[in-house]
Design a protein around this motif. Structure first.
Motif, mmCIF file in Angstrom:
data_model
loop_
_atom_site.group_PDB
_atom_site.id
_atom_site.type_symbol
_atom_site.label_atom_id
_atom_site.label_comp_id
_atom_site.label_asym_id
_atom_site.label_seq_id
_atom_site.Cartn_x
_atom_site.Cartn_y
_atom_site.Cartn_z
ATOM 1 N N ILE A 1 83.557 66.321 60.593
ATOM 2 C CA ILE A 1 83.600 67.412 59.611
ATOM 3 C C ILE A 1 82.720 67.041 58.416
ATOM 4 O O ILE A 1 82.939 66.006 57.777
ATOM 5 N N CYS A 2 81.704 67.902 58.148
ATOM 6 C CA CYS A 2 80.738 67.604 57.066
ATOM 7 C C CYS A 2 80.779 68.687 56.007
ATOM 8 O O CYS A 2 80.918 69.871 56.326
ATOM 9 N N ASP A 3 80.613 68.277 54.770
ATOM 10 C CA ASP A 3 80.452 69.227 53.671
ATOM 11 C C ASP A 3 79.180 68.835 52.942
ATOM 12 O O ASP A 3 79.006 67.652 52.608
ATOM 13 N N LEU A 4 78.269 69.790 52.707
ATOM 14 C CA LEU A 4 77.025 69.442 52.000
ATOM 15 C C LEU A 4 77.280 69.226 50.514
ATOM 16 O O LEU A 4 76.460 68.652 49.807
ATOM 17 N N ILE A 5 78.448 69.658 50.050
ATOM 18 C CA ILE A 5 78.777 69.484 48.628
ATOM 19 C C ILE A 5 79.026 68.001 48.350
ATOM 20 O O ILE A 5 79.657 67.310 49.159
ATOM 21 N N TYR A 6 78.481 67.523 47.222
ATOM 22 C CA TYR A 6 78.774 66.124 46.833
ATOM 23 C C TYR A 6 79.526 66.068 45.507
ATOM 24 O O TYR A 6 79.996 65.010 45.101
ATOM 25 N N ASN A 7 79.639 67.196 44.820
ATOM 26 C CA ASN A 7 80.373 67.227 43.560
ATOM 27 C C ASN A 7 81.323 68.428 43.561
ATOM 28 O O ASN A 7 80.866 69.538 43.404
ATOM 29 N N PRO A 8 82.617 68.227 43.790
ATOM 30 C CA PRO A 8 83.332 66.960 43.907
ATOM 31 C C PRO A 8 83.067 66.257 45.247
ATOM 32 O O PRO A 8 82.791 66.928 46.245
ATOM 33 N N PRO A 9 83.195 64.934 45.270
ATOM 34 C CA PRO A 9 82.948 64.205 46.524
ATOM 35 C C PRO A 9 83.969 64.531 47.615
ATOM 36 O O PRO A 9 83.653 64.455 48.797
ATOM 37 N N MET A 10 85.196 64.896 47.215
ATOM 38 C CA MET A 10 86.213 65.276 48.209
ATOM 39 C C MET A 10 86.587 66.737 47.955
ATOM 40 O O MET A 10 87.343 67.049 47.031
ATOM 41 N N CYS B 1 83.304 72.614 69.185
ATOM 42 C CA CYS B 1 82.176 71.972 68.489
ATOM 43 C C CYS B 1 82.408 70.476 68.273
ATOM 44 O O CYS B 1 83.541 70.007 68.185
ATOM 45 N N ASP B 2 81.275 69.749 68.177
ATOM 46 C CA ASP B 2 81.331 68.303 67.898
ATOM 47 C C ASP B 2 81.120 68.036 66.409
ATOM 48 O O ASP B 2 81.546 67.008 65.900
ATOM 49 N N ILE B 3 80.395 68.947 65.743
ATOM 50 C CA ILE B 3 80.101 68.763 64.312
ATOM 51 C C ILE B 3 80.338 70.114 63.628
ATOM 52 O O ILE B 3 79.787 71.133 64.062
ATOM 53 N N LEU B 4 81.179 70.108 62.583
ATOM 54 C CA LEU B 4 81.470 71.338 61.826
ATOM 55 C C LEU B 4 80.998 71.113 60.391
ATOM 56 O O LEU B 4 81.399 70.127 59.758
ATOM 57 N N ILE B 5 80.135 72.005 59.901
ATOM 58 C CA ILE B 5 79.457 71.753 58.615
ATOM 59 C C ILE B 5 79.674 72.904 57.641
ATOM 60 O O ILE B 5 79.406 74.067 57.981
ATOM 61 N N ASN B 6 80.120 72.594 56.430
ATOM 62 C CA ASN B 6 80.152 73.606 55.373
ATOM 63 C C ASN B 6 78.832 73.568 54.624
ATOM 64 O O ASN B 6 78.487 72.589 53.968
ATOM 65 N N SER B 7 78.097 74.695 54.689
ATOM 66 C CA SER B 7 76.832 74.815 53.970
ATOM 67 C C SER B 7 76.910 75.990 52.988
ATOM 68 O O SER B 7 75.899 76.625 52.694
ATOM 69 N N THR B 8 78.124 76.283 52.518
ATOM 70 C CA THR B 8 78.308 77.285 51.459
ATOM 71 C C THR B 8 78.739 76.534 50.193
ATOM 72 O O THR B 8 79.127 75.367 50.270
ATOM 73 N N PRO B 9 78.733 77.228 49.037
ATOM 74 C CA PRO B 9 79.218 76.536 47.824
ATOM 75 C C PRO B 9 80.742 76.561 47.694
ATOM 76 O O PRO B 9 81.254 76.112 46.671
ATOM 77 N N ILE B 10 81.474 77.043 48.715
ATOM 78 C CA ILE B 10 82.943 77.072 48.608
ATOM 79 C C ILE B 10 83.467 75.637 48.592
ATOM 80 O O ILE B 10 83.241 74.866 49.530
ATOM 81 N N GLY B 11 84.158 75.308 47.493
ATOM 82 C CA GLY B 11 84.621 73.929 47.328
ATOM 83 C C GLY B 11 84.036 73.294 46.085
ATOM 84 O O GLY B 11 84.518 72.275 45.604
ATOM 85 N N MET B 12 82.948 73.899 45.544
ATOM 86 C CA MET B 12 82.413 73.426 44.264
ATOM 87 C C MET B 12 83.345 73.927 43.175
ATOM 88 O O MET B 12 84.082 74.897 43.373
#
Ligand code: NAP
Length: 287
Positions: free
Chosen positions: A228-237, A196-207
């Motif tokens: 590597i993308c995460d839709l979560i912004y809180n936490p930012p990392m 893959c060229d883009i891997l995206i987390n679209s689950t709440p795992i990481g909040m």
């Protein structure tokens, strides 16, 4: 607005956010800062509405002459039956996150899909002809997939903890044939992640509420050039983004999507270009 201070009068245009519960939404702060910055006579208010009151709430928005609203969880799909028109942007996603009320009509739009795409393109990520892997099959994954398809992605793999939900997801986009759904523990998922060229987390795992859980990613299997993308912004990392950054991957968190979807909604309501830097600074300050 008056010298940077909010001055609400009977002429002030009203915007809000409909959701339940509204929790820690940053949208009121972000939009009110944007209205103040452009000296626009608008105000943005939280509108917590329980699901059983949604129809009355939509009628109330018209009766009270609101200019528009944002729509968030859990109303994004249910609200579609109460609107007068659905813009193609929302038809394609199957969900509404922004309403414009014009001449007594409620028109539903979706700015999440394009907001996600703009958060990538502003970082010079190419979408056309590329392959994406999305973890999660909920509302946000649907917006992400819509945006990717509309912007020429070649292939999308949806990986989830539940294969049936991943496979069912393919039914949302019957005209896009290169959409695959699988369990993220399957070998198919591993082989797709490799390419893959883009891997995206679209689950709440990481909040913060899901801090103890981890996404099932074996980094040695991930294409070294992937974004590597995460839709979560809180936490930012998130732990996911942190692991990617340590290994040298380009990372993108969800703050850009939040700002871009808000900026596109702002432009629908005001017909003015959104002050993205101001909106982004507010999000960084309060997230
Ligand atoms: P949603 O509709 O509830 O979907 C969540 C997805 O994640 C579902 O596929 C769900 O699987 C899966 N999931 C949930 N908890 C899980 C767990 N503990 N382990 C494995 N899988 C799990 O939520 P959403 O609206 O798509 O939102 C997803 C994420 O995106 C959230 O973190 C949200 O904050 C973020 N988001 C960000 C923006 C932005 O502007 N940056 C916009 C929208 C959403 P099941 O169906 O099996 O439960």
């Amino acid at each position: 607005m008056n010298g940077g201070k909010v001055m609400i009068t009977s002429k002030t245009k009203k915007i809000g956010i409909l959701g339940w519960p509204l929790g820690h939404s940053l949208s009121p702060l972000m939009h009110n800062a944007a209205f103040t910055a452009l000296d626009l006579d608008y105000v943005y208010v939280p509108l917590p509405v329980q699901p059983e009151n949604l129809a009355q709430a939509v009628a109330g928005l018209k009766a009270m002459e609101f200019t528009g609203v944002n729509v968030t969880i859990p109303h994004k799909v249910a609200i579609m039956s109460y609107l007068d028109e659905i813009d193609p942007s929302a038809q394609f996603v199957g969900a509404v996150n922004t309403i414009l009320i014009k001449e007594g009509k409620c028109i539903g739009y979706n700015t999440d899909a394009q907001g996600f795409i703009q958060s990538l393109t502003r970082r010079n990520v190419t979408i056309r002809g590329k392959k994406a892997v999305v973890m999660g099959a909920g509302g946000a994954a649907r917006a992400v997939a819509s945006g990717l398809i509309q912007n020429g992605i070649q292939q999308i793999t949806i990986g989830t903890r539940n294969s049936l939900k991943a496979q069912g997801f393919t039914g949302f986009f019957p005209n896009f044939k290169n959409l695959l759904g699988c369990n993220w523990r399957d070998s198919t998922f591993t082989s797709q992640v490799k390419e893959c060229d883009i891997l995206i987390n679209s689950t709440p795992i990481g909040m913060s509420a899901n801090e103890k859980e981890e996404l099932p990613i074996l980094w040695e299997n991930v294409n070294k050039d992937a974004t590597i993308c995460d839709l979560i912004y809180n936490p930012p990392m998130t732990a996911f983004l942190n692991s990617a950054q340590i290994r040298g991957y380009r990372i993108i968190n969800g703050a850009g999507m939040l700002v871009e979807q808000g900026a596109l909604a702002f432009e629908l309501w005001t017909d003015k270009q959104a002050p993205r830097t101001i909106m982004s600074n507010i999000v960084s300050k309060y997230m």
